[in-house]
Design an enzyme around this catalytic site. Structure first.
Site, mmCIF file in Angstrom:
data_model
loop_
_atom_site.group_PDB
_atom_site.id
_atom_site.type_symbol
_atom_site.label_atom_id
_atom_site.label_comp_id
_atom_site.label_asym_id
_atom_site.label_seq_id
_atom_site.Cartn_x
_atom_site.Cartn_y
_atom_site.Cartn_z
ATOM 1 N N ARG A 173 0.832 -1.204 0.000
ATOM 2 C CA ARG A 173 0.000 0.000 0.000
ATOM 3 C C ARG A 173 0.868 1.256 0.000
ATOM 4 O O ARG A 173 1.993 1.254 0.506
ATOM 5 C CB ARG A 173 -0.932 0.019 1.222
ATOM 6 N N LYS A 316 -8.025 -17.636 -0.700
ATOM 7 C CA LYS A 316 -8.437 -16.583 -1.626
ATOM 8 C C LYS A 316 -7.532 -16.627 -2.859
ATOM 9 O O LYS A 316 -6.320 -16.468 -2.736
ATOM 10 C CB LYS A 316 -8.366 -15.215 -0.945
#
Length: 570
Positions: A173, A316
């Site tokens: 990020r 995931k």
């Protein structure tokens, strides 16, 4: 509204005889809404004192049954009444399970929905699994949600909500900015691994190996592709880029490199803290982010085994590195989530629908749960109605055979969380009404070829479909109920268990209505109690036949080698 049009007869209700003029006249008027299978009754040979019907049907006949189903049209007015009743139900009064919809709904809990009243209303609107996104909030806020969900489960007799903890994973990020920056096409912009930088032309990145992971010419995607930049050059601590598609850059935006995954470990130190938090709170599922290979799943499962924690692991699928290892990753796990956001950022976006279909196919062939997630009703974060493309997206996931569909920002921080859940419910319900008979993956049996239960699940499904009945199964581990779910019988699977944890876990699986009930030492007494409960709650009708299955890995009222399927009248 089209979004509330769904069938009033999904699992347990069947068509009247063809002589009913009202049904025929409705069918002529509403032909576009017809097309799902109805009850086909077999003639019983004999009834026992318990109301059991011993049906003599050859296996070959079950496999090749070609009886033409009678169809009954959808009556939109009836469904509107049902939705209105749902909306008028006060918090805390809802107790009857959502047995009419087979596809389950996962709702992310966030600032818009973390109050007691909202969690109760989400459950009323159709939520089956509450997802905790560990990328946001702290343990205190998540603890509050867990306690509220457990309170709901304790207070409601018929319905139950499972808890899924979703790890943050190795996210890359951007850093904090004093205020959002407007990036324009052609502009130069720099990302640096130096901490605390946040200017109009340079911002920090939280990942020290970022410079080593990118190369000149790479495409850098910000916020899942909302903005894109091309890498032009790099130094020891910075990556200089040119903006291709501009936009507003805010603090802590997610960064992806097209076609590449970060070299960070799949489970970070923060994730291990969150996993321990989940163990302490006995959550039902972990959704593990950015799984690249099966070793990550084995590591987590070994940790859970050492902790004595009975928590299932959902992987995931969202990184480019996971695609070559799909089979081994899914084999090691208890299920998979098609996380389309990062998947579409790291891979060409046109590959995402194909990968979704492939992942669902693999999961179903292996008997694993599968969830379709990300952007399903994204527009409803700020708008009260969905786009028609979003409605089609839900319908496609249901038709492809997903166990569950998921809401993320729509319920976490959106303006219309309840409406989003209701749209998901009604679209899934309406789509299921058009599926005459779910296709069983041809190689599903290979996943369970060493278990006698697999054969019984197959034949129980064939019998249930032929006779047009629901299935009642008794389970202590959930194994047989989950196996039946993957065969996709036409009727509801009423899974009775004497374990609260198993009841919650089964809330994720397609077609299963999990019900907690203490088992008696006598099998017939337990069967009678279960049928009486279903009748009293209006889930089956008096005189309706149901298929009872007594099989699985752990015997309840039988010897290890004895399995049983029977048909009984309520």
């Amino acid at each position: 509204m089209a979004q509330v049009v769904a069938t009033r007869l999904i699992h347990g209700a069947f068509a009247p005889s063809p002589s009913s003029g009202s049904v025929q006249s409705r069918s002529e008027k509403l032909k576009p809404y017809s097309g799902f299978a109805l009850k086909v009754l077999a003639q019983p040979e004999k009834s026992s004192r318990h109301g059991a019907i011993h049906v003599s049907v050859p296996v070959s006949a079950l496999r090749s049954s070609s009886a033409e189903p009678e169809v009954i049209p959808v009556i939109p007015e009836d469904v509107v009444k049902e939705i209105q009743q749902l909306e008028n139900t006060s918090a805390g009064m809802w107790s009857k399970p959502m047995v009419r919809r087979k596809t389950k709904i996962v709702c992310t809990i966030g600032p818009s929905t973390n109050a007691k009243e909202m969690i109760w209303k989400l459950a009323e609107a159709g939520m089956n699994v509450a997802r905790l996104n560990m990328s946001h909030g702290d343990h205190g806020s998540h603890q509050k949600v867990i306690d509220l969900v457990k309170e709901y489960n304790a207070q409601t007799k018929g319905n139950v909500i499972a808890i899924m903890l979703d790890t943050k994973g190795p996210e890359v990020r951007s850093g904090d900015l004093p205020q959002p920056i407007e990036l324009n096409s052609g502009q130069e912009f720099t990302f640096t691994i130096r901490r605390g930088v946040g200017t109009t032309d340079c911002v920090s990145v939280n990942y020290d190996d970022f410079v080593n992971d990118v190369e000149v010419g790479d495409m850098l995607l910000v916020d899942g592709g909302m903005m894109s930049l091309t890498v032009k050059s790099k130094t020891e601590d910075s990556v200089k880029c040119e903006v291709v598609d501009g936009g507003e850059l805010k603090s802590r935006r997610h960064l992806n490199v097209r076609g590449k995954s970060a070299t960070l470990p799949s489970i970070t130190e923060k994730d291990w803290d969150d996993i321990k938090f989940g163990v302490d709170n006995k959550v039902d599922f972990y959704a593990v982010s950015f799984v690249k290979d099966a070793s990550v799943v084995h590591e987590l499962k070994n940790y859970l085994k050492d902790c004595g924690a009975d928590i299932h692991v959902i992987v995931k699928i969202e990184s480019a590195d996971s695609i070559p290892n799909l089979h081994s990753i899914i084999t090691a796990s208890d299920g998979a989530m098609v996380a389309r956001g990062d998947l579409g950022a790291e891979l060409p976006i046109e590959e995402v629908p194909l990968l979704q279909e492939e992942i669902i196919r693999i999961c179903r062939s292996m008997g694993k749960a599968v969830i379709v997630a990300t952007n399903m009703l994204e527009s409803m974060i700020v708008h009260p109605t969905p786009t028609r493309a979003e409605v089609s997206d839900i319908a496609i996931a249901v038709r492809e055979g997903a166990d569950a569909v998921m809401l993320s920002g729509e319920t976490a921080h959106g303006k219309f969380p309840l409406k989003a859940a209701k749209v998901m419910h009604t679209v899934s319900l309406r789509t299921e009404a058009t599926i005459v008979g779910a296709q069983t993956p041809p190689n599903l049996g290979q996943a369970f070829k060493k278990h006698m239960s697999e054969m019984f699940a197959f034949h129980a499904t064939m019998m249930s479909n032929t006779l047009g009945t629901s299935i009642v199964v008794f389970t202590r581990t959930g194994f047989m109920a989950i196996l039946l779910s993957h065969y996709r019988p036409s009727g509801t699977i009423f899974a009775f268990t004497n374990e609260k944890r198993i009841q919650q876990r089964l809330a994720l699986y397609q077609g299963i209505c999990p019900i907690y009930m203490e088992f008696s030492a006598d099998a017939d007494e337990t069967f009678a109690d279960a049928l009486a409960l279903l009748k009293n709650q209006g889930m089956v009708k008096d005189g309706e036949p149901v298929a009872l299955v007594q099989s699985g890995r752990q015997p309840i009222w039988r010897f290890q080698s004895t399995h049983n399927i029977q048909v009984r009248k309520v």
